[in-house]
Design a protein around this motif. Structure first.
Motif, short mmCIF file in Angstrom:
data_model
loop_
_atom_site.label_atom_id
_atom_site.label_comp_id
_atom_site.label_asym_id
_atom_site.label_seq_id
_atom_site.Cartn_x
_atom_site.Cartn_y
_atom_site.Cartn_z
N UNK A 97 21.48 -12.57 3.92
CA UNK A 97 21.76 -12.51 2.48
C UNK A 97 20.45 -12.24 1.75
N UNK A 98 20.51 -12.11 0.45
CA UNK A 98 19.31 -11.84 -0.34
C UNK A 98 18.96 -10.37 -0.33
N UNK A 99 17.68 -10.06 -0.16
CA UNK A 99 17.20 -8.69 -0.22
C UNK A 99 17.78 -7.77 0.83
N UNK A 100 18.01 -8.30 2.03
CA UNK A 100 18.59 -7.47 3.10
C UNK A 100 20.01 -7.05 2.74
N UNK A 128 29.02 -14.18 -1.16
CA UNK A 128 30.36 -14.53 -1.64
C UNK A 128 30.72 -13.71 -2.87
N UNK A 129 29.78 -13.56 -3.77
CA UNK A 129 30.02 -12.83 -5.02
C UNK A 129 30.08 -11.33 -4.79
N UNK A 130 29.07 -10.78 -4.14
CA UNK A 130 28.95 -9.35 -3.94
C UNK A 130 30.05 -8.79 -3.03
N UNK A 131 30.45 -9.58 -2.05
CA UNK A 131 31.39 -9.09 -1.04
C UNK A 131 32.77 -9.76 -1.13
N UNK A 132 33.13 -10.24 -2.31
CA UNK A 132 34.38 -11.00 -2.43
C UNK A 132 35.62 -10.18 -2.06
#
Length: 149
Positions: A9-12, A39-43
């Motif tokens: 998660x994060x920058x990667x 969770x947010x980006x890939x919901x």
């Protein structure tokens, strides 16, 4: 084509998400950490949760290797793409056994020194991409494509 997008998660995760023009019309799934950004980006995305922390953590390397075997056996991706970090290692090595092509993108903040993950996956990566021309000295077989940003 089925695409596996594997990364911390994060920058990667952000790096991989910025490749949306490539993967948005493809069948795909993600492997990342169960953290708020993922969770947010890939919901709305198919996602498998990797074990963390991964940095020099042998227990989680073992658990992520088991996860990689199970996920790759179930999904059979044509291509695995990652920009790191350590969660990519078991997916790249086992992915080759399952017949997947692999693409690794060395992170933007590395200008002249390799990441540990980059060093580990370089031998089995079909396309190794760097974002700085100077990194071709570190990874002679790499392709320089410029920055993702």
């Amino acid at each position: 084509m089925k695409v596996a997008l594997v990364g911390s998660s994060g920058g990667h995760l952000t790096h991989l998400y910025l490749l949306k023009k490539f993967w948005e019309k493809e069948e795909r799934f993600w492997v990342t950490f169960d953290k708020e950004d993922a969770q947010s980006l890939l919901k709305e995305e198919k996602r498998y949760n990797a074990h963390f922390p991964t940095n020099r953590n042998l227990k989680n390397l073992f658990l992520n290797t088991i996860l990689a075997f199970k996920v790759l056996r179930r999904e059979h991706p044509d291509i695995i793409i990652s920009s790191g970090a350590a969660v990519a290692v078991p997916f790249f090595y086992l992915g080759k056994l399952f017949g997947a092509k692999t693409v690794y993108i060395e992170v933007f903040d590395r200008v002249d020194k390799p990441t540990l993950t980059g060093k580990l996956v370089y031998p089995v990566t079909d396309r190794f991409i760097v974002q700085w021309e100077e990194m071709k000295k570190v990874y002679p077989k790499a392709e320089y494509l410029g920055g993702i940003f």
